[in-house]
Design a protein around this motif. Structure first.
Motif, PDB file in Angstrom:
ATOM      1  N   VAL A  65     -23.520  24.250 -27.568  1.00 18.10           N
ATOM      2  CA  VAL A  65     -24.465  23.139 -27.407  1.00 18.10           C
ATOM      3  C   VAL A  65     -23.719  21.814 -27.319  1.00 18.10           C
ATOM      4  CG1 VAL A  65     -26.325  21.853 -28.522  1.00 18.10           C
ATOM      5  CG2 VAL A  65     -26.377  24.363 -28.507  1.00 18.10           C
ATOM      6  N   ALA A  66     -22.712  21.631 -28.176  1.00 16.81           N
ATOM      7  CA  ALA A  66     -21.953  20.379 -28.167  1.00 16.81           C
ATOM      8  C   ALA A  66     -21.216  20.181 -26.849  1.00 16.81           C
ATOM      9  CB  ALA A  66     -20.958  20.376 -29.338  1.00 16.81           C
ATOM     10  N   LEU A  67     -20.554  21.238 -26.358  1.00 18.97           N
ATOM     11  CA  LEU A  67     -19.819  21.138 -25.092  1.00 18.97           C
ATOM     12  C   LEU A  67     -20.751  20.846 -23.919  1.00 18.97           C
ATOM     13  CD1 LEU A  67     -17.130  23.986 -25.185  1.00 18.97           C
ATOM     14  CD2 LEU A  67     -16.727  21.605 -24.536  1.00 18.97           C
ATOM     15  N   ALA A  68     -21.865  21.561 -23.868  1.00 20.61           N
ATOM     16  CA  ALA A  68     -22.787  21.410 -22.744  1.00 20.61           C
ATOM     17  C   ALA A  68     -23.444  20.037 -22.729  1.00 20.61           C
ATOM     18  CB  ALA A  68     -23.849  22.503 -22.791  1.00 20.61           C
ATOM     19  N   LYS A  69     -23.817  19.534 -23.891  1.00 16.55           N
ATOM     20  CA  LYS A  69     -24.439  18.211 -23.958  1.00 16.55           C
ATOM     21  C   LYS A  69     -23.461  17.129 -23.521  1.00 16.55           C
ATOM     22  CE  LYS A  69     -27.986  18.971 -27.503  1.00 16.55           C
ATOM     23  NZ  LYS A  69     -28.436  18.633 -28.874  1.00 16.55           N
ATOM     24  N   ASN A  70     -22.184  17.356 -23.802  1.00 15.57           N
ATOM     25  CA  ASN A  70     -21.177  16.354 -23.503  1.00 15.57           C
ATOM     26  C   ASN A  70     -20.766  16.362 -22.031  1.00 15.57           C
ATOM     27  OD1 ASN A  70     -19.181  14.348 -24.084  1.00 15.57           O
ATOM     28  ND2 ASN A  70     -17.630  15.950 -24.145  1.00 15.57           N
ATOM     29  N   LYS A  71     -20.713  17.582 -21.429  1.00 22.62           N
ATOM     30  CA  LYS A  71     -20.138  17.690 -20.083  1.00 22.62           C
ATOM     31  C   LYS A  71     -21.089  18.191 -19.008  1.00 22.62           C
ATOM     32  CE  LYS A  71     -15.405  18.166 -21.739  1.00 22.62           C
ATOM     33  NZ  LYS A  71     -14.136  18.934 -21.640  1.00 22.62           N
ATOM     34  N   LYS A  72     -22.291  18.609 -19.367  1.00 21.82           N
ATOM     35  CA  LYS A  72     -23.327  19.020 -18.403  1.00 21.82           C
ATOM     36  C   LYS A  72     -22.789  19.988 -17.332  1.00 21.82           C
ATOM     37  CE  LYS A  72     -27.016  16.556 -19.663  1.00 21.82           C
ATOM     38  NZ  LYS A  72     -26.510  15.684 -20.683  1.00 21.82           N
ATOM     39  N   PRO A  73     -22.612  21.250 -17.664  1.00 19.20           N
ATOM     40  CA  PRO A  73     -22.086  22.211 -16.697  1.00 19.20           C
ATOM     41  C   PRO A  73     -23.066  22.494 -15.556  1.00 19.20           C
ATOM     42  CG  PRO A  73     -22.905  23.340 -18.646  1.00 19.20           C
ATOM     43  CD  PRO A  73     -22.940  21.871 -18.957  1.00 19.20           C
ATOM     44  N   GLY A  74     -22.521  22.968 -14.434  1.00 14.33           N
ATOM     45  CA  GLY A  74     -23.363  23.375 -13.307  1.00 14.33           C
ATOM     46  C   GLY A  74     -23.666  24.851 -13.329  1.00 14.33           C
ATOM     47  N   LEU A  75     -22.992  25.594 -14.230  1.00 14.53           N
ATOM     48  CA  LEU A  75     -23.206  27.029 -14.391  1.00 14.53           C
ATOM     49  C   LEU A  75     -22.721  27.427 -15.780  1.00 14.53           C
ATOM     50  CD1 LEU A  75     -23.800  29.920 -13.166  1.00 14.53           C
ATOM     51  CD2 LEU A  75     -21.368  29.967 -12.505  1.00 14.53           C
ATOM     52  N   ILE A  76     -23.457  28.343 -16.418  1.00 12.88           N
ATOM     53  CA  ILE A  76     -23.055  28.855 -17.724  1.00 12.88           C
ATOM     54  C   ILE A  76     -22.906  30.371 -17.646  1.00 12.88           C
ATOM     55  CG2 ILE A  76     -23.705  29.181 -20.142  1.00 12.88           C
ATOM     56  CD1 ILE A  76     -25.218  26.555 -20.030  1.00 12.88           C
ATOM     57  N   LEU A  77     -21.759  30.875 -18.139  1.00 12.43           N
ATOM     58  CA  LEU A  77     -21.559  32.308 -18.336  1.00 12.43           C
ATOM     59  C   LEU A  77     -21.585  32.543 -19.838  1.00 12.43           C
ATOM     60  CD1 LEU A  77     -18.597  33.032 -15.863  1.00 12.43           C
ATOM     61  CD2 LEU A  77     -21.047  33.151 -15.405  1.00 12.43           C
ATOM     62  N   ALA A  78     -22.536  33.340 -20.334  1.00 10.35           N
ATOM     63  CA  ALA A  78     -22.744  33.413 -21.771  1.00 10.35           C
ATOM     64  C   ALA A  78     -22.816  34.840 -22.300  1.00 10.35           C
ATOM     65  CB  ALA A  78     -24.033  32.676 -22.149  1.00 10.35           C
ATOM     66  N   ASP A  79     -22.020  35.106 -23.335  1.00  8.39           N
ATOM     67  CA  ASP A  79     -22.202  36.315 -24.130  1.00  8.39           C
ATOM     68  C   ASP A  79     -23.460  36.109 -24.972  1.00  8.39           C
ATOM     69  OD1 ASP A  79     -21.885  38.719 -25.388  1.00  8.39           O
ATOM     70  OD2 ASP A  79     -20.061  38.177 -26.476  1.00  8.39           O
ATOM     71  N   ILE A  80     -24.001  37.182 -25.518  1.00  4.28           N
ATOM     72  CA  ILE A  80     -25.236  37.049 -26.298  1.00  4.28           C
ATOM     73  C   ILE A  80     -24.966  37.085 -27.795  1.00  4.28           C
ATOM     74  CG2 ILE A  80     -27.468  38.140 -26.784  1.00  4.28           C
ATOM     75  CD1 ILE A  80     -27.679  38.825 -23.840  1.00  4.28           C
ATOM     76  N   GLN A  81     -24.090  37.989 -28.237  1.00 10.66           N
ATOM     77  CA  GLN A  81     -23.726  38.050 -29.651  1.00 10.66           C
ATOM     78  C   GLN A  81     -22.409  37.312 -29.850  1.00 10.66           C
ATOM     79  OE1 GLN A  81     -25.852  39.265 -31.779  1.00 10.66           O
ATOM     80  NE2 GLN A  81     -27.228  40.120 -30.246  1.00 10.66           N
ATOM     81  N   LEU A  82     -22.418  36.251 -30.690  1.00  7.82           N
ATOM     82  CA  LEU A  82     -21.236  35.402 -30.836  1.00  7.82           C
ATOM     83  C   LEU A  82     -20.520  35.619 -32.168  1.00  7.82           C
ATOM     84  CD1 LEU A  82     -22.662  32.125 -29.264  1.00  7.82           C
ATOM     85  CD2 LEU A  82     -21.363  33.960 -28.164  1.00  7.82           C
ATOM     86  N   ALA A  83     -19.353  34.977 -32.304  1.00  4.18           N
ATOM     87  CA  ALA A  83     -18.425  35.257 -33.397  1.00  4.18           C
ATOM     88  C   ALA A  83     -19.019  35.057 -34.782  1.00  4.18           C
ATOM     89  CB  ALA A  83     -17.175  34.395 -33.239  1.00  4.18           C
ATOM     90  N   ASP A  84     -19.801  34.011 -34.966  1.00  6.42           N
ATOM     91  CA  ASP A  84     -20.312  33.704 -36.298  1.00  6.42           C
ATOM     92  C   ASP A  84     -21.676  34.332 -36.543  1.00  6.42           C
ATOM     93  OD1 ASP A  84     -21.716  32.190 -34.519  1.00  6.42           O
ATOM     94  OD2 ASP A  84     -21.613  30.321 -35.676  1.00  6.42           O
ATOM     95  N   GLY A  85     -22.059  35.294 -35.701  1.00  6.38           N
ATOM     96  CA  GLY A  85     -23.371  35.922 -35.855  1.00  6.38           C
ATOM     97  C   GLY A  85     -24.478  35.180 -35.147  1.00  6.38           C
ATOM     98  N   SER A  86     -24.134  34.043 -34.516  1.00  7.68           N
ATOM     99  CA  SER A  86     -25.151  33.279 -33.799  1.00  7.68           C
ATOM    100  C   SER A  86     -25.398  33.903 -32.431  1.00  7.68           C
ATOM    101  CB  SER A  86     -24.726  31.817 -33.653  1.00  7.68           C
ATOM    102  OG  SER A  86     -23.512  31.707 -32.932  1.00  7.68           O
ATOM    103  N   SER A  87     -26.379  33.370 -31.714  1.00  9.45           N
ATOM    104  CA  SER A  87     -26.818  33.967 -30.460  1.00  9.45           C
ATOM    105  C   SER A  87     -26.551  33.050 -29.276  1.00  9.45           C
ATOM    106  CB  SER A  87     -28.318  34.277 -30.544  1.00  9.45           C
ATOM    107  OG  SER A  87     -28.848  34.540 -29.275  1.00  9.45           O
ATOM    108  N   GLY A  88     -25.867  33.587 -28.274  1.00  5.39           N
ATOM    109  CA  GLY A  88     -25.672  32.833 -27.038  1.00  5.39           C
ATOM    110  C   GLY A  88     -26.989  32.608 -26.323  1.00  5.39           C
ATOM    111  N   LEU A  89     -27.913  33.553 -26.464  1.00  6.80           N
ATOM    112  CA  LEU A  89     -29.239  33.422 -25.865  1.00  6.80           C
ATOM    113  C   LEU A  89     -29.981  32.233 -26.466  1.00  6.80           C
ATOM    114  CD1 LEU A  89     -31.183  34.781 -23.849  1.00  6.80           C
ATOM    115  CD2 LEU A  89     -32.032  36.177 -25.730  1.00  6.80           C
ATOM    116  N   ASP A  90     -29.902  32.094 -27.787  1.00  5.00           N
ATOM    117  CA  ASP A  90     -30.552  30.958 -28.444  1.00  5.00           C
ATOM    118  C   ASP A  90     -29.908  29.639 -28.022  1.00  5.00           C
ATOM    119  OD1 ASP A  90     -32.262  32.653 -29.763  1.00  5.00           O
ATOM    120  OD2 ASP A  90     -31.124  32.666 -31.647  1.00  5.00           O
ATOM    121  N   ALA A  91     -28.584  29.636 -27.915  1.00  9.86           N
ATOM    122  CA  ALA A  91     -27.880  28.417 -27.503  1.00  9.86           C
ATOM    123  C   ALA A  91     -28.320  27.993 -26.101  1.00  9.86           C
ATOM    124  CB  ALA A  91     -26.369  28.644 -27.535  1.00  9.86           C
ATOM    125  N   VAL A  92     -28.398  28.956 -25.197  1.00  6.10           N
ATOM    126  CA  VAL A  92     -28.809  28.648 -23.825  1.00  6.10           C
ATOM    127  C   VAL A  92     -30.250  28.149 -23.779  1.00  6.10           C
ATOM    128  CG1 VAL A  92     -29.350  29.688 -21.602  1.00  6.10           C
ATOM    129  CG2 VAL A  92     -27.150  30.151 -22.692  1.00  6.10           C
TER     130      VAL A  92
END
Length: 266
Positions: A175-202
């Motif tokens: 979320v921090a990276l995307a808000k700062n740099k506004k990507p034109g495309l995101i490639l996202a895993d769903i299950q992340l390192a700290d147990g958080s969700s890439g789906l929720d982040a997106v």
């Protein structure tokens, strides 16, 4: 295995293909629903010459090319199908490219699915490759907690001509990276390192700005349940580079076309 079991086994990947083809969950699922309705009415429609999976994709292609659901996902699947016949709903090159790269069919199987010959399939795939190579380069955010997979994706994205703005391993970093740099495309895993969700982040980011997203997961069937909003662009791990290229280009294609339509309307 019964006919219904065979269909159920291959249905999640057919839904993935339908969504990649249409760029839309509702539209893709509507076409799959139309295919299932047709199959329920006449099981002889399923030609298993190259196996049940290829037969299902062949029947889906026939429905796709005959029922104009793409313009109106709410149309009853088999309502006046003969009156809704249109030609070239989607370019054949994209169908061939996705069948080869995303679904991993052989050239012979793709020829069967598209009712073409192998030489034509090769020409179509080559055409799609040239068209997709012409896509405008964009800034890409990678959300992936596995170091080697992230490195592979970063190398692949750069080879496709895109710029990687960063690799995020957690929901908060993404979320921090995307808000700062506004990507034109995101490639996202769903299950992340700290147990958080890439789906929720997106989903959080999509409430702020519009961006095409391709999800990459070892368990795609878990996200094709029909029980909630689901990813339109979904790649299975382990992935092939051509698969990432094909699906990323599809996502960018629909985003570009959507913007073009908006600009014309205004």
């Amino acid at each position: 295995m019964s006919r219904s079991q065979l269909v159920a086994e291959h249905l999640p990947l057919l839904r993935r293909y339908a969504r990649a083809l249409t760029g839309n969950q509702a539209s893709g699922d509507a076409y799959v629903g139309a295919m299932l309705e047709a199959l329920l009415q006449d099981q002889s429609l399923l030609d298993e010459q190259h196996g049940a999976r290829a037969g299902l994709f062949r029947l889906f292609t026939q429905i796709w090319n005959s029922v104009a659901l793409n313009d109106n996902p709410d149309v009853a699947p088999l309502q006046a199908a003969s009156e809704k016949r249109i030609s070239n709903i989607t370019p054949l090159p994209r169908q061939a490219f996705l069948l080869l790269s995303l679904e991993g069919f052989s050239e012979e199987e793709v020829a069967f699915v598209l009712d073409a010959d192998v030489a034509e399939v090769r020409t179509l795939a080559d055409t799609a490759g040239r068209e997709m190579a012409a896509e405008i380069a964009t800034d890409v955010l990678i959300i992936e907690d596995e170091t080697f997979i992230a490195m592979d994706l970063e190398s692949l994205v750069k080879n496709l001509g895109h710029n990687v703005i960063g690799v995020a391993r957690t929901h908060a970093d993404a979320v921090a990276l995307a808000k700062n740099k506004k990507p034109g495309l995101i490639l996202a895993d769903i299950q992340l390192a700290d147990g958080s969700s890439g789906l929720d982040a997106v989903n959080e980011l999509l409430r702020i700005f519009e961006v095409p997203v391709v999800f990459i997961t070892a368990y795609p069937e878990r996200f094709l349940t029909g029980e909630r909003p689901e990813p339109a662009f979904l790649i299975s791990k382990p992935f092939q580079p051509a698969m990432v290229s094909a699906v990323a280009s599809q996502a960018l294609f629909f985003q570009r076309n959507s913007k073009n339509k908006t600009a014309k309307a205004s």
